[in-house]
Design an enzyme around this catalytic site. Structure first.
Site, PDB file in Angstrom:
ATOM      1  N   GLY A  77       6.218  10.658 -36.138  1.00 17.29           N
ATOM      2  CA  GLY A  77       5.741  11.715 -35.985  1.00 17.29           C
ATOM      3  C   GLY A  77       6.419  13.112 -36.256  1.00 17.29           C
ATOM      4  O   GLY A  77       5.969  14.080 -36.813  1.00 17.29           O
ATOM      5  N   ARG A  78       7.775  13.073 -35.543  1.00 14.25           N
ATOM      6  CA  ARG A  78       8.551  14.230 -35.790  1.00 14.25           C
ATOM      7  C   ARG A  78       9.069  14.568 -37.143  1.00 14.25           C
ATOM      8  O   ARG A  78       9.829  15.472 -37.463  1.00 14.25           O
ATOM      9  CB  ARG A  78       9.634  14.311 -34.737  1.00 14.25           C
ATOM     10  CG  ARG A  78      10.278  13.066 -34.860  1.00 14.25           C
ATOM     11  CD  ARG A  78      11.241  13.015 -33.563  1.00 14.25           C
ATOM     12  NE  ARG A  78      12.084  11.871 -33.237  1.00 14.25           N
ATOM     13  CZ  ARG A  78      11.400  10.585 -32.685  1.00 14.25           C
ATOM     14  NH1 ARG A  78      10.245  10.400 -32.139  1.00 14.25           N
ATOM     15  NH2 ARG A  78      12.213   9.473 -32.601  1.00 14.25           N
ATOM     16  N   GLU A 129      -3.927  13.420 -24.625  1.00 16.40           N
ATOM     17  CA  GLU A 129      -4.311  14.745 -24.924  1.00 16.40           C
ATOM     18  C   GLU A 129      -5.188  15.044 -26.229  1.00 16.40           C
ATOM     19  O   GLU A 129      -6.055  15.875 -26.230  1.00 16.40           O
ATOM     20  CB  GLU A 129      -2.866  15.356 -24.847  1.00 16.40           C
ATOM     21  CG  GLU A 129      -1.997  15.045 -23.934  1.00 16.40           C
ATOM     22  CD  GLU A 129      -1.043  14.000 -23.966  1.00 16.40           C
ATOM     23  OE1 GLU A 129      -1.576  13.122 -24.457  1.00 16.40           O
ATOM     24  OE2 GLU A 129       0.060  14.164 -23.386  1.00 16.40           O
ATOM     25  N   GLU A 158      13.859  14.355 -29.063  1.00 13.69           N
ATOM     26  CA  GLU A 158      13.245  12.964 -29.331  1.00 13.69           C
ATOM     27  C   GLU A 158      13.886  12.002 -29.936  1.00 13.69           C
ATOM     28  O   GLU A 158      13.842  10.646 -29.781  1.00 13.69           O
ATOM     29  CB  GLU A 158      11.846  13.241 -29.486  1.00 13.69           C
ATOM     30  CG  GLU A 158      10.732  12.047 -29.207  1.00 13.69           C
ATOM     31  CD  GLU A 158       9.380  12.301 -29.523  1.00 13.69           C
ATOM     32  OE1 GLU A 158       8.689  12.912 -28.312  1.00 13.69           O
ATOM     33  OE2 GLU A 158       8.851  12.284 -30.457  1.00 13.69           O
ATOM     34  N   LYS A 215       3.874   8.626 -20.596  1.00  9.71           N
ATOM     35  CA  LYS A 215       2.508   8.598 -20.826  1.00  9.71           C
ATOM     36  C   LYS A 215       1.802   7.400 -19.827  1.00  9.71           C
ATOM     37  O   LYS A 215       0.710   7.875 -19.493  1.00  9.71           O
ATOM     38  CB  LYS A 215       2.322   8.178 -22.407  1.00  9.71           C
ATOM     39  CG  LYS A 215       2.573   9.069 -23.080  1.00  9.71           C
ATOM     40  CD  LYS A 215       2.228   8.445 -24.601  1.00  9.71           C
ATOM     41  CE  LYS A 215       2.831   9.506 -25.713  1.00  9.71           C
ATOM     42  NZ  LYS A 215       2.542   8.707 -27.231  1.00  9.71           N
ATOM     43  N   HIS A 264      18.360  40.453 -26.419  1.00  8.11           N
ATOM     44  CA  HIS A 264      18.064  41.252 -25.393  1.00  8.11           C
ATOM     45  C   HIS A 264      17.578  40.267 -24.355  1.00  8.11           C
ATOM     46  O   HIS A 264      16.802  40.852 -23.148  1.00  8.11           O
ATOM     47  CB  HIS A 264      16.897  42.258 -25.718  1.00  8.11           C
ATOM     48  CG  HIS A 264      17.181  43.246 -26.727  1.00  8.11           C
ATOM     49  ND1 HIS A 264      17.839  44.440 -26.293  1.00  8.11           N
ATOM     50  CD2 HIS A 264      17.372  43.244 -27.874  1.00  8.11           C
ATOM     51  CE1 HIS A 264      18.175  45.046 -27.461  1.00  8.11           C
ATOM     52  NE2 HIS A 264      17.816  44.267 -28.581  1.00  8.11           N
ATOM     53  N   LYS A 285      -1.398  10.155 -35.348  1.00  7.12           N
ATOM     54  CA  LYS A 285      -0.824   8.963 -36.160  1.00  7.12           C
ATOM     55  C   LYS A 285      -1.549   7.696 -35.381  1.00  7.12           C
ATOM     56  O   LYS A 285      -1.981   6.809 -36.152  1.00  7.12           O
ATOM     57  CB  LYS A 285       0.759   8.866 -36.043  1.00  7.12           C
ATOM     58  CG  LYS A 285       1.079   7.551 -36.802  1.00  7.12           C
ATOM     59  CD  LYS A 285       2.610   7.553 -36.625  1.00  7.12           C
ATOM     60  CE  LYS A 285       3.172   6.269 -37.265  1.00  7.12           C
ATOM     61  NZ  LYS A 285       4.538   6.094 -37.185  1.00  7.12           N
TER      62      LYS A 285
HETATM   63  O1  LIG Z   1       0.425  11.650 -33.634  1.00  5.11           O
HETATM   64  P1  LIG Z   1       0.160  10.894 -32.268  1.00  5.11           P
HETATM   65  O2  LIG Z   1       0.281   9.282 -32.471  1.00  5.11           O
HETATM   66  O3  LIG Z   1      -0.824  11.338 -31.560  1.00  5.11           O
HETATM   67  O4  LIG Z   1       1.523  11.098 -31.321  1.00  5.11           O
HETATM   68  C1  LIG Z   1       1.811  12.371 -31.077  1.00  5.11           C
HETATM   69  C2  LIG Z   1       3.279  12.614 -30.569  1.00  5.11           C
HETATM   70  O5  LIG Z   1       3.556  11.692 -29.445  1.00  5.11           O
HETATM   71  C3  LIG Z   1       4.856  11.197 -29.502  1.00  5.11           C
HETATM   72  O6  LIG Z   1       4.721   9.765 -29.807  1.00  5.11           O
HETATM   73  C4  LIG Z   1       5.613  11.332 -28.354  1.00  5.11           C
HETATM   74  O7  LIG Z   1       5.816  12.633 -28.047  1.00  5.11           O
HETATM   75  C5  LIG Z   1       5.361  11.753 -30.726  1.00  5.11           C
HETATM   76  O8  LIG Z   1       6.445  11.028 -31.401  1.00  5.11           O
HETATM   77  C6  LIG Z   1       4.174  11.824 -31.497  1.00  5.11           C
HETATM   78  O9  LIG Z   1       4.491  13.029 -32.377  1.00  5.11           O
END
Ligand SMILES: O=P(O)(O)OC[C@H]1O[C@](O)(CO)[C@@H](O)[C@@H]1O
Length: 552
Positions: A270-271, A215, A356, A513, A387, A209
């Site tokens: 995002g979630r 990452e 979150e 972050k 189990h 987003k």
């Molecule tokens: O889609 P992006 O901006 O890369 O963010 C990835 C994720 O990082 C977060 O901001 C934090 O984990 C989430 O809310 C989001 O889904």
């Protein structure tokens, strides 16, 4: 609630505490004995979904009080605010409109005086067209070969929801098109996927987003380098790299052409974004019609949530019962146990959705909350987890609530196995509720001498009274999965509203972050360190023992 009257200062809050004190020694075994129609009174049905919430430490009085709490907290009013696009994510000044993603094209929702529904459908149609052309072979790689592999590079909401849905709907997936997910910045994740694909037949979806998540950008860059090292050319990148983002210019700067950038919107967290173009990998897997059924299932749950009376409202009931344990019993965790191999990543998705959203101790007005809020969400597919951790649920000392999710029918026609699976789920919830008394344990050990029975019997006691909800689904199909996921989104919303939390920001994650960004350059230098002694020691040890190796 207004800021001057926090929820824990209301009369209903005190009444609920009092009620918990006076009912906490009731055993569900006795509640079932006293109320033979307990299942009839405590289950709800919606389309192909049934919720049985009778195996909880609640009475009709508990529900009356909890619903009063929901009314006092104005759950209905806040729901209206959310669905009409008010900026209820106050700390980020954003609307929260994942429900709009599930609306039909003729619906109208305004954000900043603009109807957003046409834009949603415009982007979805673009995603459907792209996916369809990949699926039918019209869209080929740069060398004219059919696409065989899609690699979604994204993390958090740009990974967990799409991966979970793709796995859950595997029986609906097109054969010959493999969908992979790469999230971790641990290079092993990407390299192990790259080892299995041919660059000429692979499309990379960079799902972010913000298009700033380190990452994801690092994985995307490494994938790009690898792609070029495999004999593909710069000009081929435009055909093999796609982006989904709300930061279009950043994606263009990465080298992605405008036709291959799918927009997602500022007002989707995002979630909550699997319903948007972030679901492109899912659309590629299951196709337009199935994805539309998934959206329709979400929409059906929205309609139920918006209109059903609170006493019969599935997400409201789940939210209130969960809150009853987390706040009034001060339990710390809630397990998600799907008896379905396809749903094996559901707990991971719900971990992000719930933790979150509601893993907070400050109200939306900035006040410190003086009570327990969001639970630890965890879980594993049944029966495997029987189990593993079920021993602790049965005989451990803690009160732990759980959701059992059981499809009645399997896509695979092996009814004999499916009945074993379902029987296990029903047996576990029964055992957790009923337990086994000392007298029952003694009775089972009549073959032993008295001394041995005295030693063995207490070990065979199951306290029981361990609460669970059971969700039955006719089968795991796109529509039912849509209902299930939207149900959990609304459950989390209800709890957040009552606790007074802004469920739609994630400052805790942002802080981590920032720190990582500061530490990362320190790993490659010998500059003096100014952290605490532990962090300094760890960085120093890493510096001394790390071997610098990079793909050339
Ligand atoms: O889609 P992006 O901006 O890369 O963010 C990835 C994720 O990082 C977060 O901001 C934090 O984990 C989430 O809310 C989001 O889904």
């Amino acid at each position: 609630m207004n800021p001057s009257c926090p929820i824990n200062q209301t009369a209903i809050w005190a009444q609920l505490h009092q009620h918990q004190r006076s009912t906490r020694f009731l055993h569900m075994r006795d509640l079932f004995r006293q109320q033979p129609d307990r299942f009839a009174q405590m289950h709800e049905q919606l389309n192909g979904l049934l919720l049985d919430y009778s195996k909880n430490r609640i009475t009709e009085d508990t529900l009356t009080l909890l619903i009063e709490l929901a009314n006092i907290a104005d759950v209905r009013g806040w729901t209206d605010k959310m669905r009409r696009g008010d900026k209820i994510n106050v700390s980020e000044n954003r609307a929260v409109l994942h429900t709009a993603l599930r609306l039909p094209p003729h619906a109208v929702v305004y954000v900043d005086d603009q109807n957003i529904v046409p834009d949603i459908h415009h982007e979805l149609e673009r995603a459907y067209c792209f996916a369809e052309s990949v699926r039918n072979g019209e869209y080929t790689g740069a060398h004219g070969e059919r696409i065989t592999d899609i690699i979604n590079i994204g993390i958090g909401g740009s990974h967990l929801g799409p991966e979970m849905v793709t796995l859950a709907l595997r029986p609906f997936q097109q054969t010959g098109l493999n969908i992979h997910y790469v999230a971790n910045v641990d290079g092993a994740n990407l390299m192990q996927v790259l080892d299995t694909v041919n660059p000429a037949t692979t499309v990379f979806i960079i799902a972010s987003k913000s298009f700033t998540t380190p990452e994801t950008l690092l994985n995307a860059q490494t994938a790009r380098n690898w792609f070029l090292q495999q004999g593909m050319c710069e000009v081929d990148i435009s055909r093999h790299f796609i982006a989904i983002t709300s930061a279009v210019t950043k994606a263009q700067a990465f080298g992605i052409i405008p036709e291959h950038i799918f927009t997602m919107f500022d007002w989707v967290g995002g979630r909550y974004s699997v319903w948007s173009t972030i679901g492109l990998s899912v659309i590629c897997a299951i196709g337009k019609e199935n994805f539309q059924n998934f959206l329709a299932g979400g929409r059906a749950m929205d309609e139920h949530f918006f209109h059903a009376p609170l006493r019969h409202n599935i997400p409201v009931l789940l939210g209130l019962i969960g809150l009853w344990y987390h706040t009034f019993y001060t339990t710390t965790s809630h397990a998600i146990i799907p008896y379905d191999h396809g749903l094996r990543r559901l707990a991971a998705h719900l971990q992000q959705l719930d933790m979150e959203s509601n893993g907070k101790q400050v109200s939306r007005y900035g006040e410190r909350l003086d009570f327990d809020t969001g639970p630890i969400i965890w879980g594993e597919e049944g029966v495997n987890c029987q189990h593993a951790f079920f021993q602790l649920l049965h005989q451990g000392p803690r009160l732990i609530s759980s959701d059992f999710i059981v499809p009645i029918n399997s896509f695979y026609h092996i009814s004999t196995q499916h009945k074993v699976l379902a029987a296990n789920a029903f047996a576990q919830t029964k055992a957790l509720m009923h337990g086994k008394t000392l007298a029952e344990a003694y009775a089972e050990l009549m073959h032993l001498d008295n001394k041995s029975r005295d030693i063995m019997a207490p070990q065979k006691v199951f306290p029981g009274n361990q609460p669970s909800n059971t969700l039955l689904l006719d089968e795991i199909n796109p529509f039912n999965l849509g209902m299930l996921l939207a149900m959990y989104e609304h459950k989390v919303f209800v709890q957040g509203i009552i606790w007074g939390i802004n469920s739609f920001d994630q400052w805790g994650v942002e802080y981590g972050k920032v720190l990582a960004k500061n530490i990362e350059p320190e790993l490659s230098t010998n500059s003096p360190l100014h952290h605490d002694a532990s962090t300094n020691g760890l960085i120093d040890y890493f510096r001394k023992h790390h071997h610098d190796t990079n793909l050339t």
